[in-house]
Enzyme design. Structure first.
Site, short mmCIF file in Angstrom:
data_model
loop_
_atom_site.label_atom_id
_atom_site.label_comp_id
_atom_site.label_asym_id
_atom_site.label_seq_id
_atom_site.Cartn_x
_atom_site.Cartn_y
_atom_site.Cartn_z
CG HIS A 1 0.51 4.10 -3.09
ND1 HIS A 1 -0.83 4.27 -2.88
CD2 HIS A 1 1.01 5.35 -3.30
CE1 HIS A 1 -1.14 5.55 -2.98
NE2 HIS A 1 -0.05 6.23 -3.22
CG HIS B 1 -0.06 8.22 -7.66
ND1 HIS B 1 0.33 9.55 -7.61
CD2 HIS B 1 -0.17 7.82 -6.37
CE1 HIS B 1 0.47 9.90 -6.35
NE2 HIS B 1 0.18 8.88 -5.57
CD GLU C 1 -3.32 9.25 -5.25
OE1 GLU C 1 -3.20 8.16 -4.67
OE2 GLU C 1 -2.84 10.29 -4.78
#
Ligand SMILES: *[C@@H]1O[C@H](CO)[C@@H](O)[C@H](O)[C@H]1NC(C)=O
Ligand SMILES: *[C@@H]1O[C@H](CO)[C@@H](O)[C@H](O)[C@H]1NC(C)=O
Ligand SMILES: *[C@@H]1O[C@H](CO)[C@@H](O)[C@H](O)[C@H]1NC(C)=O
Ligand SMILES: *[C@@H]1O[C@H](CO)[C@@H](O)[C@H](O)[C@H]1NC(C)=O
Ligand SMILES: *[C@@H]1O[C@H](CO)[C@@H](O)[C@H](O)[C@H]1NC(C)=O
Ligand SMILES: *[C@@H]1O[C@H](CO)[C@@H](O)[C@H](O)[C@H]1NC(C)=O
Length: 355
Positions: A115, A188, A319
């Site tokens: 991420h 998210h 996502e």
């Protein structure tokens, strides 16, 4: 006199700079509302803090996981509601090679990059570019060259926009300024359609319009193989509860689906989630090739909004994104964006409730 004047203007200038600086760094909460759909957002991480929608009786409830204050968002390790970048998901061995140059990235997840690194886009303060409470909010962020090891400057803009009375759009735009760079943004938000305090999501019925997954190794890095979900516990081609086969999935659900309508690059169906007690249904469309399906199997006693405690299977994240680790898989659709080109990622959510 002159000296006094100079001192005064110097002080004024200092004050103005301090104010401008302070304003830029200020973290706030911002609302969007229309009819029965209400959202709360913050420019810390361009984060969705809450989404409030009616159930089948018209009762309103918050259906996303999150926190009561900014300090908790700063300390968060779950990315609740955050905007993820520069590259969402995992990059194997925390490196990639582009045009013969190898870029070393922060290894924040078992030797891999997750991420966007230690301080990804979900952990920075965005600028509020525009906000109209009954319509939209736009956050912008100027990511610098070499930020978390990635090449080149990138100008990013994320807009959350209400559409009709029960839909909203997320529009993510990124423009590399001076060098080609991978870009793979993701939103998210964790959903619990029964309400964020209602316990686990195992009875939620999920349908995912993807008949293949990107197979992964033990550290969740794609092997490069696309595997059919047919007949496996990953098969959500027909609606089925999360709990129905979750015990057969060794790493729990944390996997990227290749969406079936991928070639068009237009909006396509991604997934549908339904919860029977509230009757709420969420439908998601996007223009992306993949969607990471995560059912928060690792959540454990996290203190959330309004006294909620989030435990195992507390929420579902969907996502949308490009295929994970594409920088290291030439066979996957490229996520490299060149200066002069614009990365565009759209998501559309619709909320209904019935029966
Ligand atoms: C938005 O969320 C923050 C953090 O949870 C909270 O403090 C604030 O009261 C919320 N604002 C509204 C209008 O719900
Ligand atoms: C910060 O997060 C950790 C878990 O990631 C938790 O144990 C700790 O209590 C949190 N601290 C605060 C001040 O919320
Ligand atoms: C990469 O290096 C190879 C071999 O040295 C060379 O042939 C090629 O042109 C280089 N590619 C780029 C994009 O610079
Ligand atoms: C796109 O979808 C088709 C089926 O609709 C599938 O055969 C193909 O492998 C997919 N492409 C990628 C890159 O996954
Ligand atoms: C939810 O309701 C639908 C429609 O009544 C039904 O078909 C389905 O089996 C129910 N699912 C669960 C998990 O109860
Ligand atoms: C949650 O954390 C507690 C305390 O660290 C631990 O005993 C328990 O096994 C954990 N539960 C799960 C499901 O991981």
């Amino acid at each position: 006199m002159m000296k006094v004047y100079l001192t005064f203007s110097f002080l004024l200038a200092v004050l103005l700079v301090a104010q401008a600086h302070g304003k830029e760094k200020e973290i706030g909460f911002y609302q969007l509302k229309r009819g029965n759909l209400k959202m709360n957002l913050t420019n810390y991480g361009a984060t969705v803090v809450s989404v409030i929608v009616p159930d089948k009786h018209g009762n309103l409830d918050d259906i996303t996981l999150g926190y009561d204050d900014i300090e908790q968002y700063k300390n968060d390790s779950w990315y609740f509601g955050a905007l993820i970048g520069r590259v969402a998901n995992r990059i194997g061995h925390a490196r990639f090679t582009l045009h013969n140059h190898t870029y070393n990235l922060p290894a924040n997840d078992h030797g891999n990059t997750l991420h966007g690194g230690f301080t990804g886009f979900g952990d920075v303060i965005w600028t509020v570019k525009a906000h109209k409470e009954d319509s939209y909010i736009t956050f912008t962020y100027d990511s610098q060259d070499n930020e978390e090891g990635f090449p080149g400057r990138v100008e990013v803009a994320v807009t959350y926009m209400l559409l009709g009375r029960n839909k909203y759009v997320v529009k993510m735009i990124a423009k590399p300024v001076d060098k080609p760079t991978p870009v793979n943004l993701a939103q998210h938000t964790y959903w619990n359609l029964g309400g964020q305090k209602s316990g686990d999501i195992l009875s939620h019925e999920v349908q995912i319009f993807g008949s293949k997954i990107t197979a992964v190794d033990n550290n969740l890095i794609p092997t490069g193989k696309l595997e059919s979900v047919k007949g496996t516990p990953y098969d959500f081609l027909e609606p089925r509860t999360v709990g129905s086969r979750v015990n057969e999935v060794p790493g729990l659900y944390d996997i990227n689906y290749v969406l079936d309508g991928n070639s068009s690059r237009h909006l396509q169906r991604v997934a549908t989630v339904r919860e029977n007690v509230s009757g709420r249904k969420l439908e998601l469309w996007s223009n992306q090739v993949g969607v990471q399906f995560y059912t928060s199997g690792m959540l454990n006693a996290t203190k959330g909004k309004d006294g909620a405690v989030y435990d195992r299977y507390g929420g579902i994240a969907l996502e949308t994104q490009g295929l994970p680790d594409s920088v290291n898989h030439p066979d996957f659709p490229s996520q490299i964006v060149h200066p002069g080109h614009t990365y565009k990622h759209y998501m559309v959510y619709r909320f209904t409730a019935c029966c």
